[in-house]
Design an enzyme around this catalytic site. Structure first.
Site, PDB file in Angstrom:
ATOM      1  CB  ILE A  10      -0.927   0.039   1.240  1.00  0.00           C
ATOM      2  CG1 ILE A  10      -1.664  -1.299   1.410  1.00  0.00           C
ATOM      3  CG2 ILE A  10      -1.931   1.196   1.130  1.00  0.00           C
ATOM      4  CD1 ILE A  10      -2.446  -1.418   2.717  1.00  0.00           C
ATOM      5  CG  ASP A  56       8.780  10.522  -3.094  1.00  0.00           C
ATOM      6  OD1 ASP A  56       7.869  10.456  -3.947  1.00  0.00           O
ATOM      7  OD2 ASP A  56       9.284  11.601  -2.738  1.00  0.00           O
ATOM      8  CG  ASN A  83      -3.999   5.490  -0.251  1.00  0.00           C
ATOM      9  OD1 ASN A  83      -5.159   5.875  -0.276  1.00  0.00           O
ATOM     10  ND2 ASN A  83      -3.115   5.991   0.626  1.00  0.00           N
ATOM     11  CE1 TYR A 148      -7.179  14.311  -5.701  1.00  0.00           C
ATOM     12  CE2 TYR A 148      -9.500  14.915  -5.668  1.00  0.00           C
ATOM     13  CZ  TYR A 148      -8.473  14.049  -5.331  1.00  0.00           C
ATOM     14  OH  TYR A 148      -8.765  12.898  -4.620  1.00  0.00           O
ATOM     15  CE  LYS A 152      -7.127  10.808  -6.795  1.00  0.00           C
ATOM     16  NZ  LYS A 152      -6.379   9.626  -6.348  1.00  0.00           N
TER      17      LYS A 152
HETATM   18  P1  NAP Z   1      -4.111  12.011   3.168  1.00  0.00           P
HETATM   19  O1  NAP Z   1      -4.440  11.696   4.583  1.00  0.00           O
HETATM   20  O2  NAP Z   1      -3.600  13.367   2.832  1.00  0.00           O
HETATM   21  O3  NAP Z   1      -3.134  10.897   2.604  1.00  0.00           O
HETATM   22  C1  NAP Z   1      -2.412  11.062   1.415  1.00  0.00           C
HETATM   23  C2  NAP Z   1      -1.220  10.157   1.501  1.00  0.00           C
HETATM   24  O4  NAP Z   1      -0.483  10.227   0.246  1.00  0.00           O
HETATM   25  C3  NAP Z   1      -0.250  10.573   2.609  1.00  0.00           C
HETATM   26  O5  NAP Z   1       0.227   9.407   3.232  1.00  0.00           O
HETATM   27  C4  NAP Z   1       0.870  11.249   1.830  1.00  0.00           C
HETATM   28  O6  NAP Z   1       2.121  11.198   2.456  1.00  0.00           O
HETATM   29  C5  NAP Z   1       0.866  10.362   0.596  1.00  0.00           C
HETATM   30  N1  NAP Z   1       1.707  10.910  -0.460  1.00  0.00           N
HETATM   31  C6  NAP Z   1       1.596  12.098  -1.101  1.00  0.00           C
HETATM   32  N2  NAP Z   1       2.600  12.239  -1.978  1.00  0.00           N
HETATM   33  C7  NAP Z   1       3.367  11.118  -1.875  1.00  0.00           C
HETATM   34  C8  NAP Z   1       4.538  10.668  -2.514  1.00  0.00           C
HETATM   35  N3  NAP Z   1       5.170  11.404  -3.437  1.00  0.00           N
HETATM   36  N4  NAP Z   1       5.036   9.441  -2.180  1.00  0.00           N
HETATM   37  C9  NAP Z   1       4.423   8.682  -1.239  1.00  0.00           C
HETATM   38  N5  NAP Z   1       3.326   9.073  -0.578  1.00  0.00           N
HETATM   39  C10 NAP Z   1       2.815  10.271  -0.911  1.00  0.00           C
HETATM   40  O7  NAP Z   1      -5.438  11.842   2.262  1.00  0.00           O
HETATM   41  P2  NAP Z   1      -6.320  10.550   1.932  1.00  0.00           P
HETATM   42  O8  NAP Z   1      -7.692  11.036   1.806  1.00  0.00           O
HETATM   43  O9  NAP Z   1      -6.003   9.440   2.854  1.00  0.00           O
HETATM   44  O10 NAP Z   1      -5.792  10.244   0.449  1.00  0.00           O
HETATM   45  C11 NAP Z   1      -5.508   8.936  -0.014  1.00  0.00           C
HETATM   46  C12 NAP Z   1      -6.028   8.793  -1.427  1.00  0.00           C
HETATM   47  O11 NAP Z   1      -7.443   8.855  -1.431  1.00  0.00           O
HETATM   48  C13 NAP Z   1      -5.565   9.879  -2.396  1.00  0.00           C
HETATM   49  O12 NAP Z   1      -5.226   9.293  -3.634  1.00  0.00           O
HETATM   50  C14 NAP Z   1      -6.786  10.749  -2.556  1.00  0.00           C
HETATM   51  O13 NAP Z   1      -6.797  11.422  -3.788  1.00  0.00           O
HETATM   52  C15 NAP Z   1      -7.874   9.705  -2.460  1.00  0.00           C
HETATM   53  N6  NAP Z   1      -9.203  10.195  -2.141  1.00  0.00           N
HETATM   54  C16 NAP Z   1      -9.469  10.769  -0.934  1.00  0.00           C
HETATM   55  C17 NAP Z   1     -10.745  11.194  -0.631  1.00  0.00           C
HETATM   56  C18 NAP Z   1     -11.115  11.792   0.694  1.00  0.00           C
HETATM   57  O14 NAP Z   1     -12.242  12.306   0.832  1.00  0.00           O
HETATM   58  N7  NAP Z   1     -10.272  11.763   1.688  1.00  0.00           N
HETATM   59  C19 NAP Z   1     -11.764  11.060  -1.597  1.00  0.00           C
HETATM   60  C20 NAP Z   1     -11.473  10.491  -2.819  1.00  0.00           C
HETATM   61  C21 NAP Z   1     -10.190  10.054  -3.074  1.00  0.00           C
HETATM   62  P3  NAP Z   1       2.789  12.466   3.243  1.00  0.00           P
HETATM   63  O15 NAP Z   1       2.278  12.376   4.636  1.00  0.00           O
HETATM   64  O16 NAP Z   1       4.249  12.215   3.135  1.00  0.00           O
HETATM   65  O17 NAP Z   1       2.345  13.699   2.533  1.00  0.00           O
END
Ligand code: NAP
Length: 273
Positions: A10, A56, A83, A148, A152
């Site tokens: 993951i 990363d 993810n 964004y 997606k």
């Molecule tokens: P989040 O809490 O901000 O988690 C995002 C994760 O991605 C963090 O662990 C972040 O790590 C990591 N990340 C960003 N850039 C990275 C890189 N270059 N290499 C490795 N890891 C990286 O938000 P989340 O909601 O859990 O997001 C997870 C996924 O769900 C995303 O793809 C997002 O677009 C999708 N999503 C979220 C929602 C929602 O409502 N939350 C809805 C639809 C889709 P760092 O801590 O290092 O930044």
């Protein structure tokens, strides 16, 4: 799926959905490799017995090392969950191109790089599941989230192609389109949009902030989301497209409204009227 212990990689497990998925799959009995670009953010998962990796997703050498390490120990990854993702939001007319490039690299190119790295070993065994975390934002484009939503939507298109292309090799490709899920995503979006002094859109700061925070309005708890996704991913015959979370069924319907009506709703919601 096979009854053997599933090996799951993951990405983006420092917070939110990735972290919750790592815990859910681990507690279910899978052998989880939780990864993050800052390994120190994974210490709690590590303490619970989850294997952790520095990854990363925008660094090719990190991807190669992570996949090689897992394959050395287990031949192949059974389930790859793409993810990791970032928000790049704000008015398209004023967003720095570097941010658009970073958005594309992280949300689209990186999942493809991971898939390409993991596939040969999966194909050699003729089994494996790839899970791409898309978004309802890939279906319904809103103002102040153009990059964004585009990232997606592009991920959804790649997912569609891959699903069909990998059929002959026995690899299943699942697309998840979450609605609003509790996570660090809203805070990241506020930080990213808050770093700009909009010129043309100075009067629309409220609408921009509203869009940045939209993912956390009436959001589904991350643990609920993770449990539902776990069941969907491990199902013997999983659905190709999985919609979970607040708004994940309603917002795609909104996307199908006549354009003038849809625009009117979104213009009002994000303060462009
Ligand atoms: P989040 O809490 O901000 O988690 C995002 C994760 O991605 C963090 O662990 C972040 O790590 C990591 N990340 C960003 N850039 C990275 C890189 N270059 N290499 C490795 N890891 C990286 O938000 P989340 O909601 O859990 O997001 C997870 C996924 O769900 C995303 O793809 C997002 O677009 C999708 N999503 C979220 C929602 C929602 O409502 N939350 C809805 C639809 C889709 P760092 O801590 O290092 O930044």
């Amino acid at each position: 799926m096979s009854t053997e212990r599933q090996v799951v990689l993951i990405t983006g497990c420092s917070s939110g959905i990735g972290r919750a998925l790592a815990l859910a799959f681990h507690e279910h009995g899978c052998l989880v490799y939780a990864s993050a670009r800052k390994p120190e953010t994974l210490s709690e998962l590590c303490a619970r017995g989850i294997r952790t990796l520095k990854l990363d997703v925008t660094r090719g050498e990190d991807i190669a090392a992570a996949v090689a390490l897992i394959q050395t120990q287990h031949q192949a990854i059974d389930i790859l969950i793409n993810n990791a993702g970032i928000p790049v939001m704000g008015p398209v007319a004023e967003l720095p191109l570097d941010e658009l490039r970073q958005q594309w690299e992280t949300n689209l190119t990186a999942p493809m790089a991971l898939i390409q790295a993991a596939l040969p070993a999966m194909i050699a065994r003729r089994r494996g599941r790839i899970v791409n975390i898309g978004s309802v934002s890939g279906i319904l484009t809103t103002p102040f989230a153009g990059p964004y939503c585009a990232s997606k939507a592009a991920l959804h298109a790649m997912n569609e192609a891959l699903r069909m292309e990998l059929k002959p090799f026995g690899i299943e490709v699942l697309l998840v389109q979450p609605g609003a899920i509790e996570s660090g995503f809203g805070a990241s979006a506020h930080t990213q949009t808050g770093g700009h002094a909009w010129r043309l859109y100075a009067a629309y700061a409220q609408g921009i902030a509203k869009r940045a925070g939209a993912s956390q309005e009436h959001a589904t708890p991350t643990t609920v989301f993770a449990q539902q996704l776990l069941r969907a991913v491990l199902a013997p015959h999983p659905q190709a497209t999985i919609r979970i979370g607040a708004g994940s069924r309603l917002l795609p319907l909104l996307a199908r409204l006549p354009q003038a009506l849809r625009d009117a709703i979104l213009l009002r919601r994000f303060g462009l009227r």
